[in-house]
Design a protein around this motif. Structure first.
Motif, PDB file in Angstrom:
ATOM      1  N   ASN A   1       0.823  -1.201   0.000  1.00  0.00           N
ATOM      2  CA  ASN A   1       0.000   0.000   0.000  1.00  0.00           C
ATOM      3  C   ASN A   1       0.864   1.261   0.000  1.00  0.00           C
ATOM      4  N   LYS A   2       1.926   1.220   0.806  1.00  0.00           N
ATOM      5  CA  LYS A   2       2.833   2.373   0.872  1.00  0.00           C
ATOM      6  C   LYS A   2       3.549   2.571  -0.459  1.00  0.00           C
ATOM      7  N   ILE A   3       4.012   1.455  -1.005  1.00  0.00           N
ATOM      8  CA  ILE A   3       4.751   1.518  -2.269  1.00  0.00           C
ATOM      9  C   ILE A   3       3.880   2.114  -3.370  1.00  0.00           C
ATOM     10  N   ILE A   4       2.633   1.663  -3.425  1.00  0.00           N
ATOM     11  CA  ILE A   4       1.725   2.132  -4.463  1.00  0.00           C
ATOM     12  C   ILE A   4       1.450   3.626  -4.375  1.00  0.00           C
ATOM     13  N   GLU A   5       1.389   4.114  -3.155  1.00  0.00           N
ATOM     14  CA  GLU A   5       1.142   5.535  -2.967  1.00  0.00           C
ATOM     15  C   GLU A   5       2.185   6.388  -3.670  1.00  0.00           C
ATOM     16  N   GLU A   6       3.409   5.866  -3.749  1.00  0.00           N
ATOM     17  CA  GLU A   6       4.488   6.671  -4.320  1.00  0.00           C
ATOM     18  C   GLU A   6       4.863   6.240  -5.733  1.00  0.00           C
ATOM     19  N   ASP A   7       4.298   5.158  -6.199  1.00  0.00           N
ATOM     20  CA  ASP A   7       4.734   4.613  -7.471  1.00  0.00           C
ATOM     21  C   ASP A   7       3.549   4.441  -8.420  1.00  0.00           C
ATOM     22  N   GLU A   8       3.465   5.319  -9.404  1.00  0.00           N
ATOM     23  CA  GLU A   8       2.309   5.281 -10.306  1.00  0.00           C
ATOM     24  C   GLU A   8       2.276   4.024 -11.175  1.00  0.00           C
ATOM     25  N   GLU A   9       3.467   3.569 -11.503  1.00  0.00           N
ATOM     26  CA  GLU A   9       3.580   2.356 -12.321  1.00  0.00           C
ATOM     27  C   GLU A   9       2.890   1.191 -11.611  1.00  0.00           C
ATOM     28  N   LYS A  10       3.185   1.080 -10.309  1.00  0.00           N
ATOM     29  CA  LYS A  10       2.600   0.010  -9.493  1.00  0.00           C
ATOM     30  C   LYS A  10       1.085   0.165  -9.396  1.00  0.00           C
ATOM     31  N   MET A  11       0.632   1.412  -9.363  1.00  0.00           N
ATOM     32  CA  MET A  11      -0.801   1.677  -9.281  1.00  0.00           C
ATOM     33  C   MET A  11      -1.486   1.151 -10.537  1.00  0.00           C
ATOM     34  N   ARG A  12      -0.865   1.412 -11.685  1.00  0.00           N
ATOM     35  CA  ARG A  12      -1.448   0.935 -12.946  1.00  0.00           C
ATOM     36  C   ARG A  12      -1.496  -0.583 -12.971  1.00  0.00           C
ATOM     37  N   GLU A  13      -0.481  -1.175 -12.388  1.00  0.00           N
ATOM     38  CA  GLU A  13      -0.412  -2.633 -12.309  1.00  0.00           C
ATOM     39  C   GLU A  13      -1.606  -3.183 -11.522  1.00  0.00           C
ATOM     40  N   VAL A  14      -1.928  -2.486 -10.452  1.00  0.00           N
ATOM     41  CA  VAL A  14      -3.064  -2.892  -9.620  1.00  0.00           C
ATOM     42  C   VAL A  14      -4.366  -2.822 -10.416  1.00  0.00           C
ATOM     43  N   GLU A  15      -4.528  -1.728 -11.138  1.00  0.00           N
ATOM     44  CA  GLU A  15      -5.737  -1.570 -11.948  1.00  0.00           C
ATOM     45  C   GLU A  15      -5.833  -2.656 -13.005  1.00  0.00           C
ATOM     46  N   GLU A  16      -4.678  -2.968 -13.594  1.00  0.00           N
ATOM     47  CA  GLU A  16      -4.598  -4.025 -14.592  1.00  0.00           C
ATOM     48  C   GLU A  16      -5.045  -5.374 -13.987  1.00  0.00           C
ATOM     49  N   LEU A  17      -4.551  -5.621 -12.769  1.00  0.00           N
ATOM     50  CA  LEU A  17      -4.919  -6.856 -12.071  1.00  0.00           C
ATOM     51  C   LEU A  17      -6.432  -6.936 -11.869  1.00  0.00           C
ATOM     52  N   MET A  18      -7.021  -5.834 -11.465  1.00  0.00           N
ATOM     53  CA  MET A  18      -8.456  -5.820 -11.212  1.00  0.00           C
ATOM     54  C   MET A  18      -9.241  -6.125 -12.487  1.00  0.00           C
ATOM     55  N   ARG A  19      -8.791  -5.534 -13.584  1.00  0.00           N
ATOM     56  CA  ARG A  19      -9.464  -5.785 -14.871  1.00  0.00           C
ATOM     57  C   ARG A  19      -9.369  -7.251 -15.259  1.00  0.00           C
ATOM     58  N   LYS A  20      -8.148  -7.758 -15.144  1.00  0.00           N
ATOM     59  CA  LYS A  20      -7.924  -9.158 -15.530  1.00  0.00           C
ATOM     60  C   LYS A  20      -8.723 -10.124 -14.655  1.00  0.00           C
ATOM     61  N   TYR A  21      -8.797  -9.803 -13.386  1.00  0.00           N
ATOM     62  CA  TYR A  21      -9.523 -10.689 -12.464  1.00  0.00           C
ATOM     63  C   TYR A  21     -11.005 -10.703 -12.807  1.00  0.00           C
ATOM     64  N   GLU A  22     -11.531  -9.532 -13.096  1.00  0.00           N
ATOM     65  CA  GLU A  22     -12.951  -9.457 -13.427  1.00  0.00           C
ATOM     66  C   GLU A  22     -13.238 -10.215 -14.727  1.00  0.00           C
ATOM     67  N   GLN A  23     -12.268 -10.146 -15.654  1.00  0.00           N
ATOM     68  CA  GLN A  23     -12.464 -10.854 -16.927  1.00  0.00           C
ATOM     69  C   GLN A  23     -12.267 -12.354 -16.775  1.00  0.00           C
ATOM     70  N   GLY A  24     -11.642 -12.751 -15.679  1.00  0.00           N
ATOM     71  CA  GLY A  24     -11.448 -14.164 -15.423  1.00  0.00           C
ATOM     72  C   GLY A  24     -10.186 -14.734 -16.038  1.00  0.00           C
ATOM     73  N   ASP A  25      -9.193 -13.887 -16.241  1.00  0.00           N
ATOM     74  CA  ASP A  25      -7.892 -14.356 -16.753  1.00  0.00           C
ATOM     75  C   ASP A  25      -7.360 -15.438 -15.811  1.00  0.00           C
ATOM     76  N   SER A  26      -7.099 -16.624 -16.355  1.00  0.00           N
ATOM     77  CA  SER A  26      -6.869 -17.785 -15.492  1.00  0.00           C
ATOM     78  C   SER A  26      -5.644 -17.647 -14.590  1.00  0.00           C
ATOM     79  N   GLU A  27      -4.569 -17.081 -15.108  1.00  0.00           N
ATOM     80  CA  GLU A  27      -3.369 -16.923 -14.304  1.00  0.00           C
ATOM     81  C   GLU A  27      -3.630 -15.948 -13.150  1.00  0.00           C
ATOM     82  N   THR A  28      -4.315 -14.875 -13.442  1.00  0.00           N
ATOM     83  CA  THR A  28      -4.642 -13.887 -12.406  1.00  0.00           C
ATOM     84  C   THR A  28      -5.561 -14.510 -11.362  1.00  0.00           C
ATOM     85  N   VAL A  29      -6.550 -15.244 -11.843  1.00  0.00           N
ATOM     86  CA  VAL A  29      -7.488 -15.879 -10.932  1.00  0.00           C
ATOM     87  C   VAL A  29      -6.748 -16.818  -9.985  1.00  0.00           C
ATOM     88  N   ARG A  30      -5.799 -17.551 -10.547  1.00  0.00           N
ATOM     89  CA  ARG A  30      -5.049 -18.492  -9.723  1.00  0.00           C
ATOM     90  C   ARG A  30      -4.296 -17.767  -8.609  1.00  0.00           C
TER      91      ARG A  30
END
Length: 567
Positions: free
Chosen positions: A194-223
């Motif tokens: 959480n602390k890292i993300i606050e200061e790192d925009e790249e990491k924030m985008r990664e989080v958003e990407e994860l959320m999208r993939k999870y909602e879509q049901g990307d199997s690796e992300t789901v795992r």
RNA sequence: GGGCCCGUGGCUCAGCAUGGACAGAGCACCGGCCUUCUAAGCCGGGGAUCGCGGGUUCAAGUCCCGCCGGGUCCGCCA
């Protein structure tokens, strides 16, 4: 009623009953149960005085004069005291209530109910706020079940939130500390990520990407998600199990996205004509609250509230009614949910809101890592209880001491959570909660242990309670002391207490009752020797003790608290 | 600012739905009770403008209105 009629004739009665349905008889009589002055008292003279233009005390005296108590009545006497009419229970009444307790009181509430409680985010251990939720929810479930309902408890797993995404991203570059309890180790990662993300925009985008993939049901992300969520849930479950709290079902919110449930809900809401498009986002127009509900984000993904609607629609098809135990902060959301469900024609859940628990030093925050974990609390409470057991009982072995300490320590914590009415704010003072409070769970458990001890001793000496298996206890019940009578009266209230706690969804009513029963039992214990009493009195008292033990045990169990045989 | 919740002895709470008999407990404090079924108990004592002000009522801790204090919510977070 007859007496009333004899006293004043039909006119008063008809004036009184003019606007009253027969089933409101109790209201009409203005009956007070278990008032301090009588077993049952009526205030009807007050309302009659208005109609008859007569002094209420005179009225009640007149009425009492005309009351005839029939043979074998549950009432033994009636007295007019000022404007009040006081009724006193007969021995038959007590015998009847004892028989019911011994036979196992049967309640007849019917229906399937789903109670959702705890539902902590799977990003760390349970803290004190979750403890209140879990204890209230668990007690409520036990009470409703006891009253006859078919209850299923559910834990709603919020696996789709940003928190979990942050956690999953943190797992990519951090390792779980194996030495720690798993949910605690996960919380550590969550806080750091959480602390890292606050200061790192790249990491924030990664989080958003994860959320999208999870909602879509990307199997690796789901795992990856499932692995970490399941781990954390195991830690949480371990804590709950230590507390004796078990959920019947864990429901993951992502299930409703992957199935068509969420999209079905959105379509159904569209048909209602209440949706507003705002840019690319979709909102549901709210009428009862001053805040429209966002149904779909601009990027097309779903939100917690949308999934929650789908979850409740799913639940509603599986029960007759549902109860959600939620913190005060969820109140607005719960109202929005309710209105959305109205639009869909789905029944609303009942919402049991509990107020916040704060620490003396300020509010709690998982994100900042500032909380007292339930695990830590349990450990401290049990250690404190152990000191107490060790001090008093050097006659028992180590294992027994630990067992009692566990029951007492955990019981004290749970009782503390249940005894306070949910809408009260609580300041949680760890020292006080851990302190084995005089009239908390240990007090009730002690009374149970005393009752058990008497019965154990009776068995050892081969003394039997002659009345137990007889269908008719008449002439077996000897009431020789006022403490005995007070105890019997309290015992007789048990079924009414359970039903009230059940129907009003108020577990703290049971907490109060159990404490009071323990109190009158302790007074009885002082005043009425059981084993050394003469034969007929002894068997009567043994019977009472048996009932007390049973009711104390049931009451404690309804709060999820164990009743020790000795302590 | 608006919504909701809370405000009862020094501290923690019950009572408020359905107004009625002296506002109840516990903790803490003071004083008693273990040759008798567990003293984690029992008995007694002091300690309360039921947040404040108004209203309704024969009667208000309880119902209504206003105010004050505390909490919480008011994200395309969960």
């Amino acid at each position: 009623m007859d007496a009333l009629q004899n006293t004043y004739g039909d006119s008063a009665l008809s004036a009184l009953t003019a606007h009253t349905a027969p089933h409101e008889l109790e209201r009409l009589l203005e009956i007070d149960i278990e008032s301090e002055h009588a077993d049952i008292s009526s205030r009807i003279a007050f309302s009659l005085s208005k109609i008859l233009r007569e002094n209420p005390s005179k009225i009640s005296a007149e009425i009492v004069k005309n009351i005839e108590i029939p043979e074998n009545s549950l009432v033994s006497s009636v007295k007019a005291v000022g404007p009040y009419i006081n009724f006193y229970a007969s021995e038959l009444f007590f015998e009847k209530s004892l028989r019911e307790i011994l036979g196992g009181i049967c309640f007849h509430r019917k229906g399937r109910v789903i109670i959702e409680h705890t539902s902590a985010n799977p990003d760390g251990p349970l803290h004190i706020g979750h403890l209140r939720n879990a204890c209230i929810g668990d007690a409520l479930a036990r009470i409703l079940r006891h009253a006859g309902y078919d209850v299923e408890t559910q834990y709603y797993v919020n696996d789709m939130g940003k928190q979990v995404a942050i956690l999953v991203s943190g797992m990519r570059y951090m390792k779980i500390d194996e030495k720690k309890k798993i949910d605690h180790a996960i919380a550590e990662i969550y806080v750091k990520a959480n602390k890292i993300i606050e200061e790192d925009e790249e990491k924030m985008r990664e989080v958003e990407e994860l959320m999208r993939k999870y909602e879509q049901g990307d199997s690796e992300t789901v795992r990856k998600y499932e692995e970490v969520v399941e781990k954390c849930l195991n830690g949480i479950r371990e804590t709950l199990h230590k507390l004796g709290i078990y959920h019947d079902r864990f429901v993951w919110e992502s299930e409703f996205v992957r199935s068509s449930d969420v999209s079905d809900v959105v379509k159904a809401l569209e048909r209602s004509g209440r949706l507003i498009v705002h840019g690319n986002a979709v909102l549901l127009k709210m009428e009862s609250v001053d805040k429209d509900l966002v149904i779909r984000r601009s990027d097309g993904t779903s939100l917690y509230s949308t999934r929650d609607i789908a979850y409740h629609r799913w639940k509603s098809e599986r029960c007759d009614f549902m109860i959600d135990v939620l913190g005060k902060d969820h109140e607005l959301v719960a109202k929005q949910l309710g209105e959305a469900l109205d639009i869909l024609g789905v029944k609303r859940p009942e919402i049991l809101i509990f107020e916040f628990v704060s620490l003396p030093e300020g509010s709690l925050s998982t994100r900042a890592g500032r909380f007292i974990s339930v695990d830590e609390l349990i450990e401290r409470a049990v250690a404190r209880a152990y000191e107490e057991v060790a001090r008093r009982r050097d006659d028992i072995d180590e294992e027994k001491k630990r067992k009692i300490a566990n029951i007492v320590g955990i019981g004290a914590m749970k009782y503390d959570m249940v005894r306070v009415s949910p809408e009260k704010n609580m300041v949680f003072n760890i020292e006080e909660a851990i302190d084995i409070e005089k009239k908390g769970a240990p007090f009730i458990q002690y009374a149970h242990a005393r009752a058990s001890s008497i019965l154990r001793e009776a068995e050892k000496r081969g003394i039997s309670d002659n009345g137990v298996n007889k269908n008719d206890l008449k002439n077996d019940l000897k009431i020789e002391h006022s403490s005995e009578r007070a105890l019997l009266m309290k015992l007789a209230m048990f079924d009414a207490v359970i039903l009230r706690a059940c129907d009003e969804r108020k577990p703290h009513i049971v907490a109060k009752y159990a404490r009071e029963l323990a109190e009158v039992f302790n007074q009885f214990y002082r005043d009425c020797a059981v084993l050394s009493a003469r034969d007929d009195v002894r068997s009567s008292r043994l019977l009472i003790v048996k009932c007390v033990r049973s009711v104390l045990k049931t009451s404690l169990n309804l709060m999820g608290i164990e009743a020790p045989e000795e302590m």
